[in-house]
Each structure stands twice: as C-alpha cells, then as structure tokens.
Design a protein around this motif. Structure first.
Motif, short mmCIF file in Angstrom:
data_model
loop_
_atom_site.label_atom_id
_atom_site.label_comp_id
_atom_site.label_asym_id
_atom_site.label_seq_id
_atom_site.Cartn_x
_atom_site.Cartn_y
_atom_site.Cartn_z
N ILE A 130 -12.30 -33.08 77.34
CA ILE A 130 -11.88 -31.68 77.28
C ILE A 130 -10.74 -31.53 76.28
N GLN A 131 -11.03 -30.80 75.22
CA GLN A 131 -10.00 -30.43 74.25
C GLN A 131 -9.26 -29.23 74.83
N GLU A 132 -8.05 -29.45 75.30
CA GLU A 132 -7.29 -28.38 75.94
C GLU A 132 -6.49 -27.62 74.88
N ALA A 133 -7.20 -26.77 74.13
CA ALA A 133 -6.55 -25.96 73.09
C ALA A 133 -6.01 -24.69 73.73
N GLY A 134 -5.31 -24.88 74.80
CA GLY A 134 -4.78 -23.80 75.61
C GLY A 134 -4.25 -24.40 76.90
N GLN A 135 -4.33 -23.65 77.97
CA GLN A 135 -3.78 -24.07 79.25
C GLN A 135 -4.85 -24.75 80.11
N SER A 136 -4.42 -25.26 81.26
CA SER A 136 -5.34 -26.04 82.10
C SER A 136 -5.93 -25.25 83.26
N ASP A 137 -5.72 -23.94 83.30
CA ASP A 137 -6.19 -23.14 84.43
C ASP A 137 -7.72 -23.13 84.53
N PHE A 138 -8.38 -22.92 83.40
CA PHE A 138 -9.85 -22.89 83.42
C PHE A 138 -10.40 -24.26 83.80
N THR A 139 -9.82 -25.30 83.24
CA THR A 139 -10.26 -26.66 83.56
C THR A 139 -10.15 -26.92 85.05
N HIS A 140 -9.04 -26.51 85.64
CA HIS A 140 -8.85 -26.66 87.09
C HIS A 140 -9.94 -25.95 87.87
N ASP A 141 -10.17 -24.69 87.53
CA ASP A 141 -11.15 -23.89 88.28
C ASP A 141 -12.55 -24.48 88.16
N MET A 142 -12.88 -24.94 86.97
CA MET A 142 -14.20 -25.52 86.74
C MET A 142 -14.37 -26.83 87.51
N LEU A 143 -13.34 -27.67 87.51
CA LEU A 143 -13.44 -28.96 88.19
C LEU A 143 -13.45 -28.80 89.71
N LYS A 144 -12.71 -27.82 90.21
CA LYS A 144 -12.77 -27.55 91.65
C LYS A 144 -14.19 -27.11 92.04
N ALA A 145 -14.80 -26.29 91.19
CA ALA A 145 -16.18 -25.86 91.43
C ALA A 145 -17.13 -27.05 91.35
N LEU A 146 -16.82 -27.99 90.49
CA LEU A 146 -17.64 -29.19 90.34
C LEU A 146 -17.61 -30.03 91.62
N ILE A 147 -16.44 -30.15 92.21
CA ILE A 147 -16.31 -30.88 93.47
C ILE A 147 -17.10 -30.17 94.58
N GLU A 148 -17.00 -28.85 94.60
CA GLU A 148 -17.75 -28.07 95.59
C GLU A 148 -19.26 -28.24 95.40
N ALA A 149 -19.66 -28.56 94.17
CA ALA A 149 -21.08 -28.76 93.87
C ALA A 149 -21.53 -30.19 94.17
N GLY A 150 -20.62 -31.00 94.72
CA GLY A 150 -21.00 -32.33 95.19
C GLY A 150 -20.63 -33.50 94.31
N VAL A 151 -19.89 -33.26 93.22
CA VAL A 151 -19.48 -34.36 92.35
C VAL A 151 -18.27 -35.06 92.96
N ASP A 152 -18.33 -36.37 93.03
CA ASP A 152 -17.27 -37.17 93.65
C ASP A 152 -15.98 -37.11 92.84
N ARG A 153 -14.86 -37.01 93.53
CA ARG A 153 -13.56 -36.95 92.87
C ARG A 153 -13.29 -38.18 92.00
N ASN A 154 -13.77 -39.33 92.44
CA ASN A 154 -13.54 -40.56 91.68
C ASN A 154 -14.28 -40.54 90.35
N VAL A 155 -15.43 -39.90 90.33
CA VAL A 155 -16.18 -39.75 89.08
C VAL A 155 -15.39 -38.87 88.12
N ILE A 156 -14.84 -37.78 88.63
CA ILE A 156 -14.03 -36.88 87.80
C ILE A 156 -12.80 -37.60 87.28
N LYS A 157 -12.17 -38.37 88.13
CA LYS A 157 -10.95 -39.09 87.75
C LYS A 157 -11.20 -40.07 86.61
N SER A 158 -12.35 -40.69 86.61
CA SER A 158 -12.63 -41.72 85.60
C SER A 158 -13.44 -41.23 84.41
#
Length: 285
Positions: A130-158
């Motif tokens: 993720i090229q964060e050419a701005g703030q991290s708010d959208f990234t946060h919201d998208m990743l939280k939605a990703l976890i709700e969709a069943g993606v494991d936190r450890n996968v996101i972390k790595s």
C-alpha cells in the motif's frame, strides 16, 4: 558439547532475527500495488499520480497488478481536488471501478471494492503493498472490513505492507486508526520524499526545467506528456485552499512516489528527479 549447543542456539536466533527484519520485495507475478491518494488539500498528489502512471507504462513495471484510490484522506481540513477525477484518473490508470475508485464520492463502496481485490490477492498467495500517499484512515477501514470477511489477522500482518513517508500524513490520520494500522500490518516508515538530504530521493524541486521537458513537443514519450499536460492543467486551474509553493512556481512535487521507489526497490536507478525523468517521463518508449 555446551559450546556446540550455544552455537546452534545462536545461529537459530540469528536466522529468526534475519527473517523478522528482512524487508519484503514486490513480486511482479502475484503481488498488488494499492496506490492511495488523499488529493486533499495539496496538489502534490496530482503530480504523484501522474508520475506513478509514467512508471506503470515502463517495462520495469509492465503487467503488474495495481489499483488506485482517490480520496483516501484523513482528518485534515481543506478542499478535495475533485477536478482530478474522473477524467484524469481514467487517463492515468484505466477505467473507474476497474483500475481505480473514488473514496470521496462513495467511501463504503470503495472500501468494499478494494477489500474484494485485496482478499483475492492474499488468497492467491500474493502480498499487498500500500502506497500511503495520504493518511491511513482508508487503509484501516478496508483492512477491518477484510478481517470481517474472514481474512486472518496474521496474514494481514505478514502480507500487507504499508509504506508511508510523511509525518504530516501520519499527523492528519485518525490516531486510533493509524496505531491500529501500525500494529496490524507490516508498516514501513521511510524518510520524507520532499527532502534530498536523507535516505530517499528528493522528488520535490522548484526547478521549472522538469515540467518544461515533460510538456515539450519533442518529448518522445507521448503518454507521459499527456499525463503531465493534464496534471499541469488541473493544478493551474485549481483554486487551492493551500497552495503548494513548488507547483505554484512551475516545479514538480511527486514526493509520495518515494514510496514506489522503496516498494519496487529501484535504488540508484531513480534516486533523483533527473534520473526518474530520464527513465519514465522523457524516455523513448
């Protein structure tokens, strides 16, 4: 015996440490570049988007998976540069909702669209840079939605690598969301791309020769010329709530692209604006 055991333990620890601190590299075959631009209020994102589009036309990055987000801003004040969408982003990246999305226009829909793409990439064994050419708010919201969709936190972390160069971008993020992103992704803070006196290139310069070269009819790179013609027109016509001094003086400021420089491990190939221009903007395709 004890000495041998100590050596085994030491080598094991060193091996683990090297894995922890080894930086991830972009795999052109399966990884995804997610380029998130705030476009608020600074016009540098207009230049950064044009510069990235030039990179994507080059054999260096030919065929990579990418997706762009406009309006990935945080809590800052100022006007959103709405004249950059949709025509400009369509020209740079491809059709709206296929190669980019407008989070300013519809944030929830953009979160869902990007979540789906990121999930597909991770499921296929790829990483997401993720090229964060701005703030991290959208990234946060998208990743939280990703976890709700069943993606494991450890996968996101790595497997989700967030690259940020700007203290201002961090300061203008919702701090709770920023801390979550830092703690739950592979978060990389690199030196500021506005300065030439650190460990990233200085992609911000008031010298007018770069824009002149990009816009010149003699520029053999017609696509790059069209990108910068549009960028220049947007910036000149925009009544900014905060005026970028470099751009106002006819210079170029694509400082957010030091994140691309890091992501694609370009090193000395583009460690100055002059080298970047020669490789991606005024090159013969």
């Amino acid at each position: 015996m004890k000495k041998n055991l100590f050596l085994v333990i030491l080598l094991t620890v060193l091996g683990i440490s090297s894995n922890i601190f080894a930086r991830p590299y972009f795999d052109k075959e399966k990884d995804l570049l997610l380029a998130c631009f705030d476009l608020k209020p600074d016009e540098d994102d207009v230049h950064a988007a044009a510069a990235l589009a030039c990179m994507l036309q080059h054999p260096d990055l030919s065929g990579i998976q990418y997706f762009a987000v406009a309006g990935a801003y945080g809590i800052q004040n100022g006007k959103y540069i709405h004249t950059a969408t949709p025509e400009f982003f369509n020209n740079l990246f491809g059709h709206k909702n296929k190669k980019w999305t407008d989070a300013h226009e519809n944030r929830d829909q953009s979160v869902k669209k990007v979540r789906k793409l990121v999930k597909k990439t991770l499921k296929s064994g790829g990483k997401v840079f993720i090229q964060e050419a701005g703030q991290s708010d959208f990234t946060h919201d998208m990743l939280k939605a990703l976890i709700e969709a069943g993606v494991d936190r450890n996968v996101i972390k790595s497997k989700v690598i967030v690259v940020q160069h700007s203290n201002w971008n961090e300061d203008k993020s919702d701090q709770t969301k920023l801390e979550w992103v830092k703690n739950n992704t592979y978060y990389v803070k690199i030196d500021d791309g506005n300065s030439p006196d650190n460990n990233t290139p200085g992609y911000n310069n008031k010298n007018t020769r770069f824009m002149t070269q990009a816009l010149a009819s003699e520029n053999p790179n017609a696509k790059a010329r069209s990108f910068w013609e549009q960028a220049n027109k947007i910036c000149k016509g925009w009544e900014a709530s905060w005026e970028n001094p470099t751009i106002a003086n006819g210079g170029v400021d694509f400082s957010d692209c030091v994140e691309n420089w890091w992501i694609f491990d370009l090193k000395d190939k583009t460690d100055s604006i002059a080298k970047f221009w020669e490789r991606y903007v005024i090159n013969k395709p």
